[in-house]
Design a protein around this motif. Structure first.
Motif, PDB file in Angstrom:
ATOM      1  N   LYS A 111       0.831  -1.206   0.000  1.00  0.00           N
ATOM      2  CA  LYS A 111       0.000   0.000   0.000  1.00  0.00           C
ATOM      3  C   LYS A 111       0.867   1.259   0.000  1.00  0.00           C
ATOM      4  CE  LYS A 111      -4.023  -2.040   2.287  1.00  0.00           C
ATOM      5  NZ  LYS A 111      -4.898  -2.009   3.489  1.00  0.00           N
ATOM      6  N   LEU A 112       1.973   1.215   0.732  1.00  0.00           N
ATOM      7  CA  LEU A 112       2.867   2.355   0.766  1.00  0.00           C
ATOM      8  C   LEU A 112       3.445   2.634  -0.618  1.00  0.00           C
ATOM      9  CD1 LEU A 112       4.391   4.523   2.354  1.00  0.00           C
ATOM     10  CD2 LEU A 112       6.166   2.789   2.859  1.00  0.00           C
ATOM     11  N   TRP A 113       3.889   1.581  -1.297  1.00  0.00           N
ATOM     12  CA  TRP A 113       4.429   1.754  -2.653  1.00  0.00           C
ATOM     13  C   TRP A 113       3.339   2.205  -3.629  1.00  0.00           C
ATOM     14  CZ3 TRP A 113       9.157   2.426  -4.091  1.00  0.00           C
ATOM     15  CH2 TRP A 113      10.211   1.891  -3.343  1.00  0.00           C
ATOM     16  N   LEU A 114       2.117   1.718  -3.429  1.00  0.00           N
ATOM     17  CA  LEU A 114       1.013   2.130  -4.303  1.00  0.00           C
ATOM     18  C   LEU A 114       0.704   3.615  -4.125  1.00  0.00           C
ATOM     19  CD1 LEU A 114      -1.113   1.194  -6.352  1.00  0.00           C
ATOM     20  CD2 LEU A 114      -2.635   0.686  -4.432  1.00  0.00           C
ATOM     21  N   LYS A 115       0.711   4.102  -2.890  1.00  0.00           N
ATOM     22  CA  LYS A 115       0.490   5.519  -2.631  1.00  0.00           C
ATOM     23  C   LYS A 115       1.588   6.369  -3.261  1.00  0.00           C
ATOM     24  CE  LYS A 115      -2.129   5.052   1.676  1.00  0.00           C
ATOM     25  NZ  LYS A 115      -2.137   5.358   3.141  1.00  0.00           N
ATOM     26  N   ILE A 116       2.818   5.903  -3.123  1.00  0.00           N
ATOM     27  CA  ILE A 116       3.944   6.646  -3.707  1.00  0.00           C
ATOM     28  C   ILE A 116       3.795   6.729  -5.226  1.00  0.00           C
ATOM     29  CG2 ILE A 116       6.438   6.632  -4.082  1.00  0.00           C
ATOM     30  CD1 ILE A 116       6.720   5.385  -1.292  1.00  0.00           C
ATOM     31  N   LEU A 117       3.427   5.613  -5.858  1.00  0.00           N
ATOM     32  CA  LEU A 117       3.246   5.603  -7.316  1.00  0.00           C
ATOM     33  C   LEU A 117       2.107   6.520  -7.739  1.00  0.00           C
ATOM     34  CD1 LEU A 117       3.747   1.798  -8.143  1.00  0.00           C
ATOM     35  CD2 LEU A 117       5.300   3.694  -8.636  1.00  0.00           C
ATOM     36  N   CYS A 118       0.997   6.519  -6.980  1.00  0.00           N
ATOM     37  CA  CYS A 118      -0.130   7.401  -7.315  1.00  0.00           C
ATOM     38  C   CYS A 118       0.265   8.870  -7.204  1.00  0.00           C
ATOM     39  CB  CYS A 118      -1.312   7.110  -6.394  1.00  0.00           C
ATOM     40  SG  CYS A 118      -2.112   5.510  -6.699  1.00  0.00           S
ATOM     41  N   ILE A 119       1.008   9.213  -6.152  1.00  0.00           N
ATOM     42  CA  ILE A 119       1.446  10.597  -5.979  1.00  0.00           C
ATOM     43  C   ILE A 119       2.378  11.011  -7.109  1.00  0.00           C
ATOM     44  CG2 ILE A 119       2.775  12.154  -4.500  1.00  0.00           C
ATOM     45  CD1 ILE A 119       1.704  10.579  -2.097  1.00  0.00           C
ATOM     46  N   VAL A 120       3.298  10.123  -7.475  1.00  0.00           N
ATOM     47  CA  VAL A 120       4.227  10.432  -8.565  1.00  0.00           C
ATOM     48  C   VAL A 120       3.471  10.590  -9.882  1.00  0.00           C
ATOM     49  CG1 VAL A 120       6.134   9.512  -9.943  1.00  0.00           C
ATOM     50  CG2 VAL A 120       6.183   9.315  -7.448  1.00  0.00           C
ATOM     51  N   PHE A 121       2.490   9.708 -10.125  1.00  0.00           N
ATOM     52  CA  PHE A 121       1.699   9.797 -11.366  1.00  0.00           C
ATOM     53  C   PHE A 121       0.882  11.095 -11.409  1.00  0.00           C
ATOM     54  CE2 PHE A 121      -2.304   8.965 -13.646  1.00  0.00           C
ATOM     55  CZ  PHE A 121      -1.792   8.671 -14.903  1.00  0.00           C
ATOM     56  N   ALA A 122       0.263  11.467 -10.273  1.00  0.00           N
ATOM     57  CA  ALA A 122      -0.522  12.701 -10.228  1.00  0.00           C
ATOM     58  C   ALA A 122       0.358  13.925 -10.461  1.00  0.00           C
ATOM     59  CB  ALA A 122      -1.245  12.805  -8.885  1.00  0.00           C
ATOM     60  N   LEU A 123       1.534  13.951  -9.838  1.00  0.00           N
ATOM     61  CA  LEU A 123       2.451  15.070 -10.044  1.00  0.00           C
ATOM     62  C   LEU A 123       2.916  15.136 -11.493  1.00  0.00           C
ATOM     63  CD1 LEU A 123       4.616  14.915  -6.774  1.00  0.00           C
ATOM     64  CD2 LEU A 123       2.881  16.610  -7.379  1.00  0.00           C
ATOM     65  N   SER A 124       3.157  13.984 -12.096  1.00  0.00           N
ATOM     66  CA  SER A 124       3.581  13.960 -13.506  1.00  0.00           C
ATOM     67  C   SER A 124       2.486  14.511 -14.407  1.00  0.00           C
ATOM     68  CB  SER A 124       3.941  12.528 -13.919  1.00  0.00           C
ATOM     69  OG  SER A 124       4.977  12.007 -13.117  1.00  0.00           O
ATOM     70  N   CYS A 125       1.220  14.132 -14.127  1.00  0.00           N
ATOM     71  CA  CYS A 125       0.100  14.640 -14.935  1.00  0.00           C
ATOM     72  C   CYS A 125      -0.033  16.146 -14.786  1.00  0.00           C
ATOM     73  CB  CYS A 125      -1.199  13.945 -14.518  1.00  0.00           C
ATOM     74  SG  CYS A 125      -1.284  12.194 -14.962  1.00  0.00           S
ATOM     75  N   VAL A 126       0.095  16.643 -13.549  1.00  0.00           N
ATOM     76  CA  VAL A 126      -0.011  18.088 -13.326  1.00  0.00           C
ATOM     77  C   VAL A 126       1.090  18.833 -14.053  1.00  0.00           C
ATOM     78  CG1 VAL A 126       0.139  19.898 -11.570  1.00  0.00           C
ATOM     79  CG2 VAL A 126      -1.214  17.845 -11.126  1.00  0.00           C
ATOM     80  N   ILE A 127       2.308  18.303 -13.991  1.00  0.00           N
ATOM     81  CA  ILE A 127       3.434  18.962 -14.679  1.00  0.00           C
ATOM     82  C   ILE A 127       3.237  18.922 -16.190  1.00  0.00           C
ATOM     83  CG2 ILE A 127       5.907  18.805 -15.128  1.00  0.00           C
ATOM     84  CD1 ILE A 127       6.232  17.737 -12.256  1.00  0.00           C
ATOM     85  N   ALA A 128       2.758  17.768 -16.712  1.00  0.00           N
ATOM     86  CA  ALA A 128       2.537  17.649 -18.159  1.00  0.00           C
ATOM     87  C   ALA A 128       1.442  18.600 -18.638  1.00  0.00           C
ATOM     88  CB  ALA A 128       2.174  16.206 -18.506  1.00  0.00           C
ATOM     89  N   VAL A 129       0.334  18.686 -17.886  1.00  0.00           N
ATOM     90  CA  VAL A 129      -0.754  19.586 -18.272  1.00  0.00           C
ATOM     91  C   VAL A 129      -0.310  21.039 -18.191  1.00  0.00           C
ATOM     92  CG1 VAL A 129      -3.040  20.403 -17.610  1.00  0.00           C
ATOM     93  CG2 VAL A 129      -2.577  17.954 -17.662  1.00  0.00           C
ATOM     94  N   THR A 130       0.468  21.371 -17.160  1.00  0.00           N
ATOM     95  CA  THR A 130       0.917  22.754 -16.998  1.00  0.00           C
ATOM     96  C   THR A 130       1.861  23.179 -18.113  1.00  0.00           C
ATOM     97  OG1 THR A 130       0.709  22.503 -14.592  1.00  0.00           O
ATOM     98  CG2 THR A 130       2.006  24.369 -15.401  1.00  0.00           C
ATOM     99  N   THR A 131       2.774  22.293 -18.490  1.00  0.00           N
ATOM    100  CA  THR A 131       3.769  22.653 -19.507  1.00  0.00           C
ATOM    101  C   THR A 131       3.231  22.554 -20.927  1.00  0.00           C
ATOM    102  OG1 THR A 131       4.593  20.367 -19.424  1.00  0.00           O
ATOM    103  CG2 THR A 131       5.699  22.012 -18.029  1.00  0.00           C
ATOM    104  N   HIS A 132       2.191  21.721 -21.157  1.00  0.00           N
ATOM    105  CA  HIS A 132       1.642  21.543 -22.511  1.00  0.00           C
ATOM    106  C   HIS A 132       0.158  21.910 -22.547  1.00  0.00           C
ATOM    107  CE1 HIS A 132       5.163  18.854 -22.251  1.00  0.00           C
ATOM    108  NE2 HIS A 132       5.327  19.108 -23.542  1.00  0.00           N
ATOM    109  N   TYR A 133      -0.216  22.950 -21.815  1.00  0.00           N
ATOM    110  CA  TYR A 133      -1.629  23.319 -21.697  1.00  0.00           C
ATOM    111  C   TYR A 133      -2.238  23.697 -23.046  1.00  0.00           C
ATOM    112  CZ  TYR A 133      -5.680  26.239 -20.718  1.00  0.00           C
ATOM    113  OH  TYR A 133      -6.940  26.788 -20.728  1.00  0.00           O
ATOM    114  N   ARG A 134      -1.576  24.530 -23.804  1.00  0.00           N
ATOM    115  CA  ARG A 134      -2.133  24.988 -25.074  1.00  0.00           C
ATOM    116  C   ARG A 134      -2.317  23.837 -26.058  1.00  0.00           C
ATOM    117  NH1 ARG A 134      -2.357  30.390 -25.820  1.00  0.00           N
ATOM    118  NH2 ARG A 134      -1.284  31.710 -24.290  1.00  0.00           N
ATOM    119  N   TYR A 135      -1.355  22.953 -26.130  1.00  0.00           N
ATOM    120  CA  TYR A 135      -1.455  21.817 -27.053  1.00  0.00           C
ATOM    121  C   TYR A 135      -2.604  20.890 -26.658  1.00  0.00           C
ATOM    122  CZ  TYR A 135      -0.250  17.502 -29.462  1.00  0.00           C
ATOM    123  OH  TYR A 135      -0.287  16.362 -30.219  1.00  0.00           O
ATOM    124  N   ILE A 136      -2.738  20.581 -25.364  1.00  0.00           N
ATOM    125  CA  ILE A 136      -3.805  19.690 -24.901  1.00  0.00           C
ATOM    126  C   ILE A 136      -5.165  20.341 -25.113  1.00  0.00           C
ATOM    127  CG2 ILE A 136      -4.767  18.560 -22.859  1.00  0.00           C
ATOM    128  CD1 ILE A 136      -1.916  18.273 -21.795  1.00  0.00           C
TER     129      ILE A 136
END
Length: 332
Positions: free
Chosen positions: A50-75
């Protein structure tokens, strides 16, 4: 290799069991302690998972936020380009699904809310594609229109089988269905300034020949639209499914210039019920540099079909005192 490890593990358990029995521990107590140790080991593994699953979810959410922020106009551009053409088909499908429920419970239409209470006069569409109106030189008249499935983009007119609906007949229509109209369509806009009740407009002391005003009566409920359809049938160009419940009855006894109200759907029609007027189709502000204004005379029982996304109709001023009554509807 795995079999050897399991064999060694079994031998260790047997040796431990023998030592516990020699030390005076009963076999059932040994079995209980052994099962408890397995449960503790399993819980420890689950906590780590569960600890590793939480870490992976947090990393995935942060990656999505960074991707949306940096490529907002294209998306945003991709979503708009791919979703835009499905909006009206989706709304039309939703309408077809909801019609049976509205037929069973017509009172639900009273819960309808206006999409926009106050229009923004400065709203413009950036980089609007004006090709549907750029090559239109006049308003063509057709004899036998087919159902519109978005092929009638350019404006057209045709003679319908609509019978005349005069001021007196419209007043009688209201009197016969007073209860429905007073509850569901209680306001008539007068001269774009103030509202009156239908009773004030169609009462006996009001005569179209003596009262020079512009009345715009908006009808936007299923019961009222069903009554109106008995006198104003669905135009042939409009398919069976897709006509908006929003209707406008325009009564012009003044003869001054006025703009036809915008409709809920972009494919609109103006049906002349009584009288005649000259209508000017002005291109939208975004298309003024590519499209030209068109002028057409609309006699009684004629229908003008247009797309208000590109054309904004205006009824021109007239010198004669003939009352003009029209019906405005739309199709999605």
């Amino acid at each position: 290799m795995t079999e050897e490890i399991l064999h060694d593990y079994a031998n260790d358990i047997q040796r431990l069991r023998k030592e516990c029995i020699d030390a005076g521990i009963r076999e059932d107590e040994f079995r209980r302690m052994y099962l408890d140790s397995l449960r503790n080991l399993e819980n420890s593994s689950q906590r780590k998972y569960k600890l590793w699953l939480k870490i992976l979810c947090i990393v995935f959410a942060l990656s999505c936020v960074i991707a949306v922020t940096t490529h907002y106009r294209y998306i945003y551009s991709c979503i708009i380009c791919n979703v835009q053409e499905y909006i009206y088909p989706g709304l039309r499908l939703w309408r077809q699904i909801s019609l049976p429920f509205l037929s069973l419970f017509p009172g639900l239409t009273g819960l309808h809310q206006e999409t926009c209470l106050l229009q923004n006069p400065y709203f413009t569409v950036v980089d609007m594609d004006c090709w549907p109106c750029s090559n239109v030189q006049n308003v063509r008249e057709i004899q036998n229109p087919n159902h519109s499935h978005r092929q009638h983009i350019s404006p057209l007119i045709y003679l319908t089988k609509q019978t005349e609906l005069s001021w007196i007949q419209l007043s009688e229509l209201y009197v016969r269905n007073r209860k429905v109209f007073d509850v569901e369509s209680p306001k008539v806009l007068v001269n774009n300034k103030y509202y009156l009740t239908p009773e004030d407009v169609f009462s006996n002391n009001h005569d179209s020949n003596t009262n020079h005003n512009l009345y715009i009566w908006k009808i936007n409920t299923l019961n009222a639209a069903r009554i109106l359809r008995q006198y104003i049938p669905r135009p042939k160009i409009v398919p069976k499914f897709g006509q908006s419940s929003e209707r406008f009855i325009i009564i012009d006894t003044d003869g001054n210039q006025f703009q036809v109200p915008d409709t809920e759907c972009n494919f609109s029609f103006l049906l002349v019920l009584s009288g005649k007027r000259t209508v000017t189709l002005a291109p939208a502000d975004e298309c003024k540099h590519q499209c030209r204004s068109l002028e057409i005379k609309l006699p009684e029982s004629y229908l003008l079909w247009y797309n208000w996304w590109y054309w904004r109709p205006t009824v021109q001023q007239t010198l004669h005192n003939e009352t003009f009554i029209a019906h405005v509807g739309s199709y999605c």
